[in-house]
Scaffold this active site. Structure first.
Site, PDB file in Angstrom:
ATOM      1  N   GLU A 175      -5.445 -25.502  20.495  1.00  0.00           N
ATOM      2  CA  GLU A 175      -4.592 -26.186  19.510  1.00  0.00           C
ATOM      3  C   GLU A 175      -4.537 -25.451  18.178  1.00  0.00           C
ATOM      4  O   GLU A 175      -3.546 -25.517  17.459  1.00  0.00           O
ATOM      5  CB  GLU A 175      -5.109 -27.621  19.280  1.00  0.00           C
TER       6      GLU A 175
ATOM      7  N   GLY B 131      -4.808 -30.775  25.603  1.00  0.00           N
ATOM      8  CA  GLY B 131      -4.910 -32.130  26.149  1.00  0.00           C
ATOM      9  C   GLY B 131      -5.283 -32.141  27.619  1.00  0.00           C
ATOM     10  O   GLY B 131      -5.852 -33.119  28.113  1.00  0.00           O
TER      11      GLY B 131
ATOM     12  N   ALA C 242      -0.867 -31.084  25.867  1.00  0.00           N
ATOM     13  CA  ALA C 242       0.181 -32.014  25.452  1.00  0.00           C
ATOM     14  C   ALA C 242       1.486 -31.234  25.400  1.00  0.00           C
ATOM     15  O   ALA C 242       1.485 -30.020  25.177  1.00  0.00           O
ATOM     16  CB  ALA C 242      -0.155 -32.607  24.090  1.00  0.00           C
TER      17      ALA C 242
ATOM     18  N   GLU D 103      -8.947 -31.922  27.630  1.00  0.00           N
ATOM     19  CA  GLU D 103      -9.451 -33.223  27.151  1.00  0.00           C
ATOM     20  C   GLU D 103      -9.331 -34.296  28.233  1.00  0.00           C
ATOM     21  O   GLU D 103     -10.205 -35.145  28.384  1.00  0.00           O
ATOM     22  CB  GLU D 103      -8.685 -33.632  25.887  1.00  0.00           C
TER      23      GLU D 103
HETATM   24  N1  DAK Z   1       3.968 -27.901  26.557  1.00  0.00           N
HETATM   25  C1  DAK Z   1       5.233 -27.736  26.982  1.00  0.00           C
HETATM   26  N2  DAK Z   1       5.612 -26.761  27.857  1.00  0.00           N
HETATM   27  C2  DAK Z   1       4.660 -25.954  28.314  1.00  0.00           C
HETATM   28  C3  DAK Z   1       3.305 -26.053  27.909  1.00  0.00           C
HETATM   29  C4  DAK Z   1       2.959 -27.117  26.985  1.00  0.00           C
HETATM   30  N3  DAK Z   1       1.715 -27.339  26.564  1.00  0.00           N
HETATM   31  N4  DAK Z   1       2.586 -25.084  28.522  1.00  0.00           N
HETATM   32  C5  DAK Z   1       3.463 -24.402  29.294  1.00  0.00           C
HETATM   33  N5  DAK Z   1       4.716 -24.907  29.170  1.00  0.00           N
HETATM   34  C6  DAK Z   1       5.929 -24.443  29.812  1.00  0.00           C
HETATM   35  C7  DAK Z   1       6.400 -23.134  29.208  1.00  0.00           C
HETATM   36  O1  DAK Z   1       7.120 -23.347  28.020  1.00  0.00           O
HETATM   37  C8  DAK Z   1       7.246 -22.588  30.335  1.00  0.00           C
HETATM   38  O2  DAK Z   1       8.498 -23.243  30.311  1.00  0.00           O
HETATM   39  P1  DAK Z   1       9.900 -22.394  30.507  1.00  0.00           P
HETATM   40  O3  DAK Z   1       9.886 -21.356  29.448  1.00  0.00           O
HETATM   41  O4  DAK Z   1       9.788 -21.823  31.893  1.00  0.00           O
HETATM   42  O5  DAK Z   1      10.952 -23.450  30.360  1.00  0.00           O
HETATM   43  C9  DAK Z   1       6.526 -23.047  31.596  1.00  0.00           C
HETATM   44  O6  DAK Z   1       5.681 -24.138  31.176  1.00  0.00           O
HETATM   45  C10 DAK Z   1       5.644 -21.960  32.178  1.00  0.00           C
HETATM   46  O7  DAK Z   1       4.813 -21.466  31.160  1.00  0.00           O
HETATM   47  P2  DAK Z   1       4.649 -19.890  30.838  1.00  0.00           P
HETATM   48  O8  DAK Z   1       5.896 -19.151  31.187  1.00  0.00           O
HETATM   49  O9  DAK Z   1       4.143 -19.786  29.449  1.00  0.00           O
HETATM   50  O10 DAK Z   1       3.507 -19.487  31.901  1.00  0.00           O
HETATM   51  P3  DAK Z   1       2.401 -18.354  31.758  1.00  0.00           P
HETATM   52  O11 DAK Z   1       1.734 -18.307  33.083  1.00  0.00           O
HETATM   53  O12 DAK Z   1       2.983 -17.110  31.197  1.00  0.00           O
HETATM   54  O13 DAK Z   1       1.368 -18.912  30.670  1.00  0.00           O
HETATM   55  C11 DAK Z   1      -0.049 -20.613  29.664  1.00  0.00           C
HETATM   56  C12 DAK Z   1       0.632 -20.061  30.968  1.00  0.00           C
HETATM   57  C13 DAK Z   1      -0.692 -21.936  30.023  1.00  0.00           C
HETATM   58  C14 DAK Z   1      -1.132 -19.620  29.208  1.00  0.00           C
HETATM   59  C15 DAK Z   1       1.027 -20.745  28.551  1.00  0.00           C
HETATM   60  O14 DAK Z   1       2.120 -21.508  29.084  1.00  0.00           O
HETATM   61  C16 DAK Z   1       0.491 -21.470  27.336  1.00  0.00           C
HETATM   62  O15 DAK Z   1      -0.178 -20.861  26.497  1.00  0.00           O
HETATM   63  N6  DAK Z   1       0.849 -22.758  27.189  1.00  0.00           N
HETATM   64  C17 DAK Z   1       0.500 -23.542  26.035  1.00  0.00           C
HETATM   65  C18 DAK Z   1      -0.942 -23.939  26.122  1.00  0.00           C
HETATM   66  C19 DAK Z   1      -1.358 -24.738  24.889  1.00  0.00           C
HETATM   67  O16 DAK Z   1      -1.203 -24.262  23.757  1.00  0.00           O
HETATM   68  N7  DAK Z   1      -1.846 -25.965  25.136  1.00  0.00           N
HETATM   69  C20 DAK Z   1      -2.256 -26.800  24.079  1.00  0.00           C
HETATM   70  C21 DAK Z   1      -1.102 -27.694  23.726  1.00  0.00           C
HETATM   71  S1  DAK Z   1      -1.485 -28.636  22.275  1.00  0.00           S
HETATM   72  C22 DAK Z   1      -2.837 -35.055  19.035  1.00  0.00           C
HETATM   73  C23 DAK Z   1      -3.701 -35.199  20.067  1.00  0.00           C
HETATM   74  C24 DAK Z   1      -3.763 -34.243  21.096  1.00  0.00           C
HETATM   75  C25 DAK Z   1      -2.975 -33.135  21.037  1.00  0.00           C
HETATM   76  C26 DAK Z   1      -2.096 -33.010  19.988  1.00  0.00           C
HETATM   77  C27 DAK Z   1      -2.021 -33.963  18.988  1.00  0.00           C
HETATM   78  N8  DAK Z   1      -2.730 -36.047  17.929  1.00  0.00           N
HETATM   79  C28 DAK Z   1      -3.621 -37.211  17.943  1.00  0.00           C
HETATM   80  C29 DAK Z   1      -1.723 -35.958  16.952  1.00  0.00           C
HETATM   81  C30 DAK Z   1      -3.043 -32.166  22.059  1.00  0.00           C
HETATM   82  C31 DAK Z   1      -2.434 -31.000  21.837  1.00  0.00           C
HETATM   83  C32 DAK Z   1      -2.290 -29.993  22.851  1.00  0.00           C
HETATM   84  O17 DAK Z   1      -2.676 -30.139  23.988  1.00  0.00           O
END
Ligand code: DAK
Length: 264
Positions: free
Chosen positions: A138, A115, A71, A118
Site C-alpha cells: 500500500e 487487502g 483492494a 489482510e
Molecule cells: N486493483 C484493481 N485492479 C488490479 C489490481 C488491484 N489491486 N491488481 C491487479 N489488477 C488488474 C490490473 O490492473 C490488470 O488489469 P488490466 O490492465 O488487464 O485491465 C490485471 O489485474 C492484471 O494485472 P497485471 O497486468 O498488473 O498483472 P501482472 O502479473 O503484471 O502483475 C501484480 C501482477 C499483482 C504484481 C500487479 O497487478 C500489482 O502490482 N497489482 C497491485 C497490487 C497492489 O498494489 N495491491 C494493494 C492494493 S491497495 C483501506 C483499507 C484497506 C486498503 C485500502 C484502504 N481504508 C480503510 C481506507 C487496502 C488497500 C490495498 O489493498
C-alpha cells in the site's frame, strides 16, 4: 446461491461427517481485486456457511495466479475522506469474516497483496502453494494497510519483518512465509486445494462445538493477556464437559472405536 464475484461449493463429508464449504474468489481479469461487490458477496457466503448446520469448516481460496491482488485500486482511486469515513469503507463489509465462528482456512496460491494478504491473515490459518507471494504494498500508493495488516502481520511474523514488508513493500515468498510463521504449511501448487480440503475434512470429523470453542480460545490469545486468556480457556474447557460429544469422545477412546459425534 449464484454470485457475480465468487464461486461456492459444498463438499460432502465421508461417513456422515460435516461438509466443507468452499468459497472461491472469482474476478479473474482483475486478479481477484477486492471491490465492494465482492466483499458484500463474501460476507454473505461466509455467513450462510456459518449458519448451515451441515457445514463444519470453510475453505477460502482464489486462482492459481492470485488469491487476491488487494483492494480494487480503480474503485478506490477517486474516494475522498468523507466517502471512506461516512461510508465506513472496509469496516462495512470486511469485518464479516471476524464474525464467522467456524474455522476458515485460507488456501493461497499466487499473489496475496494488500487487502488480499489482510484477508488471508484474517482467516484462521493459511495453507500456501509454493507459488504464493505475500505483501503489503500500500505504501507505493500513498496509503497504508487499512484492513488489519499493520496489526495482524507483526503478530504473525514479528516487528522487524512486518516493518520491512509494510515500509519497503517487498513481497515474501511461500518458503519465507512458512519460516516466519505467516503460513502453517507450504504444499506443491497442484496439491493446494486437496491439502486444504483434507485439513478441513479432518476438522469436520471432530465435534463442532469443541472446534468452535478451540478457535474462540486461540483467538482470545491475541486479544488479551496470558492470565485472562488462560482463565477464559479454563472456563471453556470446563463447559465442554457439559456436551454429549465429550462423553462420546472419551467413551470411544476407551472402547477403541471411532467416535460418533452429534455436535451437541
Ligand atoms: N486493483 C484493481 N485492479 C488490479 C489490481 C488491484 N489491486 N491488481 C491487479 N489488477 C488488474 C490490473 O490492473 C490488470 O488489469 P488490466 O490492465 O488487464 O485491465 C490485471 O489485474 C492484471 O494485472 P497485471 O497486468 O498488473 O498483472 P501482472 O502479473 O503484471 O502483475 C501484480 C501482477 C499483482 C504484481 C500487479 O497487478 C500489482 O502490482 N497489482 C497491485 C497490487 C497492489 O498494489 N495491491 C494493494 C492494493 S491497495 C483501506 C483499507 C484497506 C486498503 C485500502 C484502504 N481504508 C480503510 C481506507 C487496502 C488497500 C490495498 O489493498
Amino acid at each position: 446461491m449464484d454470485y457475480e464475484n465468487l464461486l461456492t461449493e459444498r463438499r460432502s463429508g465421508a461417513d456422515g461427517a460435516l461438509a466443507v464449504g468452499i468459497v472461491t474468489l472469482h474476478r479473474p481479469k482483475q486478479l481477484n481485486a477486492l471491490n465492494d461487490g465482492l466483499m458484500d458477496e463474501l460476507g454473505h457466503a461466509l455467513a450462510a456457511f456459518d449458519a448451515d448446520e451441515g457445514i463444519g469448516c470453510i475453505v477460502l481460496t482464489g486462482s492459481d495466479k492470485a488469491f487476491a491482488a488487494g483492494a480494487d485500486i480503480g474503485a478506490m482511486a477517486s474516494y475522498g475522506y468523507m466517502d471512506v469515513y461516512l461510508g465506513q469503507y472496509i469496516t462495512r463489509n470486511w469485518e464479516a469474516l471476524r464474525e464467522v465462528r467456524k474455522p476458515v482456512i485460507a488456501a493461497v496460491a499466487g499473489f496475496a497483496l494488500g487487502g488480499g494478504c489482510e484477508l488471508a491473515m484474517a482467516c484462521d490459518f493459511i495453507i500456501a502453494a509454493e507459488s504464493a507471494k505475500f505483501g503489503q504494498p500500500e505504501i507505493k500508493l500513498g496509503i497504508i494497510p487499512g484492513a488489519g495488516g499493520t496489526q495482524r502481520l507483526p503478530r504473525a511474523v514479528g516487528k522487524s519483518k512486518a516493518m520491512d514488508m509494510v515500509l519497503t513493500a517487498r513481497m515474501m515468498d511461500a518458503a519465507e512465509a512458512e519460516r516466519a510463521g505467516l503460513v502453517s504449511r507450504v504444499v506443491p501448487n497442484e496439491r493446494l486445494l486437496d491439502e486444504a480440503l483434507a485439513a478441513a475434512a479432518m476438522i469436520c470429523g471432530y465435534s463442532l462445538p469443541s472446534v468452535m470453542m478451540a478457535k474462540q480460545c486461540v483467538n482470545r490469545a491475541f486479544e488479551t493477556g496470558l492470565a485472562d486468556g488462560v482463565s477464559h480457556e479454563r472456563s471453556v474447557f470446563h463447559a465442554l464437559f457439559a456436551t454429549e460429544d465429550q462423553k462420546e469422545g472419551m467413551a470411544a477412546f476407551a472402547g477403541k472405536r471411532k467416535p460418533a459425534f452429534k455436535h451437541r
